[in-house]
Write a protein that holds these residues in place. Sequence first.
Motif, PDB file in Angstrom:
ATOM      1  N   LYS A  15      32.574  35.049  37.103  1.00  0.00           N
ATOM      2  CA  LYS A  15      34.026  35.248  37.196  1.00  0.00           C
ATOM      3  C   LYS A  15      34.671  33.879  37.034  1.00  0.00           C
ATOM      4  O   LYS A  15      35.080  33.239  38.003  1.00  0.00           O
ATOM      5  CB  LYS A  15      34.334  35.858  38.568  1.00  0.00           C
ATOM      6  CG  LYS A  15      35.763  36.335  38.734  1.00  0.00           C
ATOM      7  CD  LYS A  15      35.884  37.130  40.012  1.00  0.00           C
ATOM      8  CE  LYS A  15      37.325  37.415  40.377  1.00  0.00           C
ATOM      9  NZ  LYS A  15      38.176  36.223  40.415  1.00  0.00           N
ATOM     10  N   ASP A  16      34.739  33.421  35.810  1.00  0.00           N
ATOM     11  CA  ASP A  16      35.147  32.051  35.524  1.00  0.00           C
ATOM     12  C   ASP A  16      35.961  32.038  34.238  1.00  0.00           C
ATOM     13  O   ASP A  16      35.460  32.368  33.155  1.00  0.00           O
ATOM     14  CB  ASP A  16      33.881  31.193  35.372  1.00  0.00           C
ATOM     15  CG  ASP A  16      34.193  29.773  34.967  1.00  0.00           C
ATOM     16  OD1 ASP A  16      33.974  28.879  35.803  1.00  0.00           O
ATOM     17  OD2 ASP A  16      34.659  29.550  33.839  1.00  0.00           O
ATOM     18  N   ALA A  17      37.249  31.680  34.373  1.00  0.00           N
ATOM     19  CA  ALA A  17      38.173  31.805  33.241  1.00  0.00           C
ATOM     20  C   ALA A  17      37.699  31.032  32.010  1.00  0.00           C
ATOM     21  O   ALA A  17      37.720  31.562  30.899  1.00  0.00           O
ATOM     22  CB  ALA A  17      39.565  31.359  33.659  1.00  0.00           C
ATOM     23  N   ASP A  76      40.550  37.587  31.144  1.00  0.00           N
ATOM     24  CA  ASP A  76      41.204  36.437  31.764  1.00  0.00           C
ATOM     25  C   ASP A  76      41.872  36.834  33.077  1.00  0.00           C
ATOM     26  O   ASP A  76      41.769  36.131  34.079  1.00  0.00           O
ATOM     27  CB  ASP A  76      42.227  35.852  30.792  1.00  0.00           C
ATOM     28  CG  ASP A  76      42.728  34.500  31.273  1.00  0.00           C
ATOM     29  OD1 ASP A  76      41.895  33.584  31.417  1.00  0.00           O
ATOM     30  OD2 ASP A  76      43.943  34.377  31.533  1.00  0.00           O
ATOM     31  N   ARG A  77      42.543  37.971  33.077  1.00  0.00           N
ATOM     32  CA  ARG A  77      43.225  38.443  34.290  1.00  0.00           C
ATOM     33  C   ARG A  77      42.207  38.701  35.400  1.00  0.00           C
ATOM     34  O   ARG A  77      42.436  38.384  36.561  1.00  0.00           O
ATOM     35  CB  ARG A  77      43.982  39.741  33.996  1.00  0.00           C
ATOM     36  CG  ARG A  77      45.175  39.557  33.112  1.00  0.00           C
ATOM     37  CD  ARG A  77      46.405  39.235  33.955  1.00  0.00           C
ATOM     38  NE  ARG A  77      47.497  38.701  33.165  1.00  0.00           N
ATOM     39  CZ  ARG A  77      48.348  39.450  32.469  1.00  0.00           C
ATOM     40  NH1 ARG A  77      48.218  40.761  32.484  1.00  0.00           N
ATOM     41  NH2 ARG A  77      49.315  38.903  31.767  1.00  0.00           N
ATOM     42  N   ARG A  82      51.679  38.270  41.499  1.00  0.00           N
ATOM     43  CA  ARG A  82      51.361  37.003  40.822  1.00  0.00           C
ATOM     44  C   ARG A  82      50.276  37.165  39.777  1.00  0.00           C
ATOM     45  O   ARG A  82      50.361  36.609  38.687  1.00  0.00           O
ATOM     46  CB  ARG A  82      50.886  35.974  41.849  1.00  0.00           C
ATOM     47  CG  ARG A  82      51.981  35.377  42.682  1.00  0.00           C
ATOM     48  CD  ARG A  82      51.600  33.963  43.135  1.00  0.00           C
ATOM     49  NE  ARG A  82      52.675  33.374  43.914  1.00  0.00           N
ATOM     50  CZ  ARG A  82      52.780  33.508  45.250  1.00  0.00           C
ATOM     51  NH1 ARG A  82      51.860  34.180  45.909  1.00  0.00           N
ATOM     52  NH2 ARG A  82      53.779  32.950  45.890  1.00  0.00           N
ATOM     53  N   PHE A  83      49.234  37.865  40.106  1.00  0.00           N
ATOM     54  CA  PHE A  83      48.054  37.873  39.226  1.00  0.00           C
ATOM     55  C   PHE A  83      47.967  39.122  38.366  1.00  0.00           C
ATOM     56  O   PHE A  83      47.122  39.201  37.492  1.00  0.00           O
ATOM     57  CB  PHE A  83      46.789  37.694  40.063  1.00  0.00           C
ATOM     58  CG  PHE A  83      46.759  36.373  40.775  1.00  0.00           C
ATOM     59  CD1 PHE A  83      46.407  35.217  40.085  1.00  0.00           C
ATOM     60  CD2 PHE A  83      47.136  36.262  42.097  1.00  0.00           C
ATOM     61  CE1 PHE A  83      46.407  33.988  40.710  1.00  0.00           C
ATOM     62  CE2 PHE A  83      47.147  35.033  42.743  1.00  0.00           C
ATOM     63  CZ  PHE A  83      46.784  33.890  42.055  1.00  0.00           C
ATOM     64  N   ASP A 134      49.932  38.835  45.841  1.00  0.00           N
ATOM     65  CA  ASP A 134      48.861  38.576  44.861  1.00  0.00           C
ATOM     66  C   ASP A 134      48.954  39.548  43.691  1.00  0.00           C
ATOM     67  O   ASP A 134      48.741  39.164  42.533  1.00  0.00           O
ATOM     68  CB  ASP A 134      47.484  38.708  45.524  1.00  0.00           C
ATOM     69  CG  ASP A 134      47.128  37.453  46.315  1.00  0.00           C
ATOM     70  OD1 ASP A 134      47.860  36.449  46.183  1.00  0.00           O
ATOM     71  OD2 ASP A 134      46.139  37.497  47.074  1.00  0.00           O
ATOM     72  N   ALA A 183      39.288  37.205  35.670  1.00  0.00           N
ATOM     73  CA  ALA A 183      38.740  35.926  36.133  1.00  0.00           C
ATOM     74  C   ALA A 183      39.683  35.247  37.119  1.00  0.00           C
ATOM     75  O   ALA A 183      39.247  34.559  38.035  1.00  0.00           O
ATOM     76  CB  ALA A 183      38.473  35.008  34.939  1.00  0.00           C
ATOM     77  N   ARG A 184      40.981  35.433  36.926  1.00  0.00           N
ATOM     78  CA  ARG A 184      41.958  34.729  37.763  1.00  0.00           C
ATOM     79  C   ARG A 184      42.327  35.472  39.035  1.00  0.00           C
ATOM     80  O   ARG A 184      42.926  34.889  39.939  1.00  0.00           O
ATOM     81  CB  ARG A 184      43.223  34.447  36.952  1.00  0.00           C
ATOM     82  CG  ARG A 184      42.963  33.442  35.840  1.00  0.00           C
ATOM     83  CD  ARG A 184      44.187  33.204  34.984  1.00  0.00           C
ATOM     84  NE  ARG A 184      43.830  32.488  33.760  1.00  0.00           N
ATOM     85  CZ  ARG A 184      43.576  31.187  33.713  1.00  0.00           C
ATOM     86  NH1 ARG A 184      43.667  30.459  34.802  1.00  0.00           N
ATOM     87  NH2 ARG A 184      43.226  30.618  32.564  1.00  0.00           N
ATOM     88  N   ALA A 185      42.003  36.740  39.128  1.00  0.00           N
ATOM     89  CA  ALA A 185      42.395  37.523  40.310  1.00  0.00           C
ATOM     90  C   ALA A 185      41.617  37.037  41.537  1.00  0.00           C
ATOM     91  O   ALA A 185      40.390  37.041  41.541  1.00  0.00           O
ATOM     92  CB  ALA A 185      42.124  39.008  40.067  1.00  0.00           C
ATOM     93  N   PRO A 186      42.318  36.594  42.593  1.00  0.00           N
ATOM     94  CA  PRO A 186      41.611  36.067  43.768  1.00  0.00           C
ATOM     95  C   PRO A 186      40.982  37.188  44.600  1.00  0.00           C
ATOM     96  O   PRO A 186      41.595  38.235  44.791  1.00  0.00           O
ATOM     97  CB  PRO A 186      42.723  35.366  44.557  1.00  0.00           C
ATOM     98  CG  PRO A 186      43.977  36.055  44.155  1.00  0.00           C
ATOM     99  CD  PRO A 186      43.782  36.550  42.749  1.00  0.00           C
TER     100      PRO A 186
END
Length: 411
Positions: free
Chosen positions: A265-267, A288-289, A311-312, A308, A291-294
């Motif tokens: 899980k790495d953009a 991409d979405r 934002r994401f 969240d 990978a960026r989702a916390p």
Amino acid sequence: DWFQAPALKRVMTLLNSGGAETRVVGGAVRNSLMGLPVGDIDLATTLLPEEVSGRAAAKGIKAVPTGIEHGTVTLVVDGKGYEVTTLRRDVETNGRHAQVAFGATWQEDADRRDLTINALYVGADGEVVDLVGGLKDIETKTVRFIGDAEQRIAEDYLRVLRFFRFFAHYGSGRPDTDGLKACARARTQLKTLSAERVWSEIKKLLSARDPGRALLWMRQSGVLTEILPETEKWGIDAIPGLIAAEQALGWEPDALLRLCSIVPKDAARLVTLSERLRLSNAEALALDRFARAPKPQETVTDVAFDRDLYRFGKDGMISMLKLELASARARAEGDQKAMARSARLFSLLRRAEGFVRPVLPIKGADVLAAGIPAGPKVGEILGKLEEGWIASQFNLSREDLLARIKALVGS
Ligand code: ATP
Ligand code: MG
């Protein structure tokens, strides 16, 4: 019954008169013999492409030359396409594509196909014609190359991926030993294939009801590392848990989500993957979405979670939550902590699915109207207003925000 459909009857009658012979071939025959739904219908014919088009024109049937150099004409009847391809044999192959010649026999046409289960024909009389031993392989669910596996792969290296794809969908037990060995030997040639063909095969493979076994064999033979080196560190261990969750919770099989479960899980690494395999913009964005989702803390409040989501983006968050939930479920048996986490993730997933993204009730034009000159300051102020609005749990009204502009300018 698909074979009795009036549209197909019409096509078969049209292309089986006056000494011509036309048979259904490929996926339709295979799936129907396996008791599976029949999708596209491919036909093989002794007629030349221009004869197929001519006969269609005479009956007012639409004929589209979809691959005339390969001898393919698509007939459209009742809105459904029938791909009609002239019997052919490969005269020259280079591992990427074949030069074909018409005027081949049925045996030659069967022999140039890839797998025995894909080379069965059904004639106008409804009889199955088996020229390569495909029927017994259908019965035993064996995915097997026609002829010498190594040689057939060298003609078109995509067949390595097709072998695993068809094994994922139709195979049982272990893959055919000769086929598997030949795939392992040919793995380093996969980089010569076009990215589009490779990605299309990967997607079809990942769409199988359960691609887990096929992925294990791909990894074991070194093929997976060649096409998806990202899986090397991460592994494919998450797949069984994801498949179990899909089945238990009624999630639609999703090739992209399955891909997400086997890559880091790495953009940055997912950008590399998207570019290498030439994913569509929408697909690359979805990765991409994700990978960026916390990942949520156990203790996350609904309010913080909604922030969240805003934002994401909801889609990336849903993908991330599904994988987290699948993984927690897989560990839940006899593990209180995992069980609690899985219950919490389940309710967060519900919340994410029902989330409707609120719209910031103020625009750049409002900032300009408040007397801020056009320039980077406008975006800056808008950004600060949005932050305040998010922090207020989207409660600040348009009036509240307008009032804030003045204060922000002063600062
Ligand atoms: P489905 O359409 O369900 O994915 P299919 O078997 O019909 O499966 P197609 O890609 O539509 O697959 O191809 C039709 C037929 O053409 C195959 O069944 C196979 O006989 C032959 N074929 C397709 N691609 C190749 C290839 N790369 N090498 C050899 N034969 C092929
Ligand atoms: Mg097909």
